[in-house]
Design an enzyme around this catalytic site. Structure first.
Site, short mmCIF file in Angstrom:
data_model
loop_
_atom_site.label_atom_id
_atom_site.label_comp_id
_atom_site.label_asym_id
_atom_site.label_seq_id
_atom_site.Cartn_x
_atom_site.Cartn_y
_atom_site.Cartn_z
N HIS A 1 41.92 29.20 40.30
CA HIS A 1 42.08 30.52 40.91
C HIS A 1 41.40 30.59 42.27
O HIS A 1 41.88 31.29 43.18
CB HIS A 1 41.55 31.63 40.01
CG HIS A 1 41.80 32.98 40.60
ND1 HIS A 1 43.04 33.59 40.54
CD2 HIS A 1 41.01 33.81 41.33
CE1 HIS A 1 43.00 34.74 41.18
NE2 HIS A 1 41.77 34.89 41.69
N HIS B 1 36.13 34.78 49.46
CA HIS B 1 36.87 35.50 50.50
C HIS B 1 36.12 35.52 51.83
O HIS B 1 36.71 35.31 52.89
CB HIS B 1 37.16 36.93 50.05
CG HIS B 1 38.02 37.02 48.83
ND1 HIS B 1 39.30 36.49 48.77
CD2 HIS B 1 37.79 37.57 47.61
CE1 HIS B 1 39.81 36.73 47.58
NE2 HIS B 1 38.91 37.36 46.86
N HIS C 1 46.49 37.87 46.28
CA HIS C 1 47.35 37.28 45.25
C HIS C 1 48.83 37.37 45.65
O HIS C 1 49.60 36.43 45.41
CB HIS C 1 47.13 37.95 43.90
CG HIS C 1 45.73 37.80 43.39
ND1 HIS C 1 45.27 38.47 42.28
CD2 HIS C 1 44.69 37.04 43.83
CE1 HIS C 1 44.00 38.14 42.07
NE2 HIS C 1 43.63 37.28 43.01
N ASP D 1 43.19 31.96 45.63
CA ASP D 1 42.63 32.93 46.57
C ASP D 1 42.63 32.39 48.00
O ASP D 1 42.95 33.10 48.96
CB ASP D 1 41.19 33.28 46.18
CG ASP D 1 41.10 34.38 45.14
OD1 ASP D 1 42.12 35.08 44.92
OD2 ASP D 1 40.02 34.56 44.57
#
EC number: 3.5.1.108
Length: 298
Positions: free
Chosen positions: A239, A266, A79, A243
């Site tokens: 979001h 991720h 973030h 990321d």
């Protein structure tokens, strides 16, 4: 040519670690040209520095973590990394009193806000370098995939597929063209999210100890538990793009290309970065002229 940048002055930030639940202090400091993004653990004597790059990414379970050859790590960097990238900052020294970047409200906005209003951004007298994607790079894992193709812009076309009534009732795909303004207005405030059942399980295993409605969207069986609701009707997919921006910038570079993904996360981002940097014929360094579309977006 577009120039590199840094902060105008140092700023302090306080918060809590998402997984440890413990207080964390950050100091963001200006850095000279070609310094890159430097993380400095000052809770260790002597302090340990990490220059952000893809080779330091060691753990992508639940968040993105960096680890040096001696096993010293910093976790949940994505973030803050997204905020730094989103504001076009190239050089910064991040001093931290813990192994975990504070979660703040679960988005990049608190970092963006304090950088803009308490420091500002300084232009440096050196050309900014970008990585251009020259060939298609794609990775797949089960039903998930992510790819990047050559482009003169940084775009993200992402889709998610959650079989949950709260998320499936929202748009689960979003196309985003990067610019500083569009990042601030469309992406930076999108919060991380989690299911109440998962948070309870993680906390029983001494993870997500700082997780609550103040730092994430918490989803129950049939509704969002946050009293204020969503910031965007499609905050979940926004979001995911936040990321990705943060994860890609952990490489230490702005990557110019068209990214497209189904069920990103991720680990998928890391797999793509590894494949990009493992094959040097798929990319090249370049500065950009001011009339370049990507630069205009900055």
């Amino acid at each position: 040519m577009i120039k590199q940048s840094t902060l105008k002055k140092s700023i302090n930030i306080k918060g809590f670690g998402l997984h440890s639940g413990k207080p964390v202090k950050l100091t963001l400091n200006p850095a000279p040209v070609n310094s890159g993004i430097i993380y400095r653990r000052i809770d260790i004597s002597p302090p340990v520095e990490f220059i952000s790059n893809v080779n330091l990414i060691k753990n992508t379970n639940l968040c993105t973590s960096l680890e040096n050859k001696n096993g010293v790590n910093i976790s949940t960097v994505e973030h803050l990394s997204a905020a730094i990238c989103g504001l076009g900052i190239d050089n910064i020294i991040i001093e931290i009193t813990s192994s975990e970047i504070p979660i703040m409200d679960g988005s990049s906005w608190p970092f963006v806000d304090i950088i803009i209003n308490s420091s500002g951004i300084k232009t440096l007298e050196h050309d900014k370098k970008f990585i251009y994607i020259k060939k298609i790079v794609r990775v797949e894992k089960e039903d998930k995939w992510i790819e990047v193709t050559p482009s003169n812009k940084f775009t993200l076309d992402f889709s998610i597929d959650f079989d949950h009534p709260v998320i499936s009732s929202t748009s689960q795909n979003f196309f985003f063209t990067f610019s500083v303004n569009s990042f601030i207005n469309q992406i930076s405030k999108a919060r991380t999210f989690g299911f109440l059942r998962d948070i309870k399980y993680l906390q029983s295993n001494k993870l997500a100890l700082g997780g609550n409605c103040n730092c994430a969207i918490v989803i129950g069986n049939k509704r969002i538990l946050n009293k204020e609701g969503l910031r965007f009707s499609n905050e979940f997919i926004r979001h995911k793009i936040l990321d990705a921006i943060g994860d890609f910038f952990v490489s230490g570079y702005n990557i110019v290309g068209a990214f497209k993904a189904f069920k990103p996360g991720h680990n998928m981002h890391y797999m793509l970065l590894k494949k990009i940097f493992r094959n040097k014929n798929t990319w090249e360094f370049s500065t950009m002229k001011n009339n370049h579309s990507y630069v205009n977006n900055f």
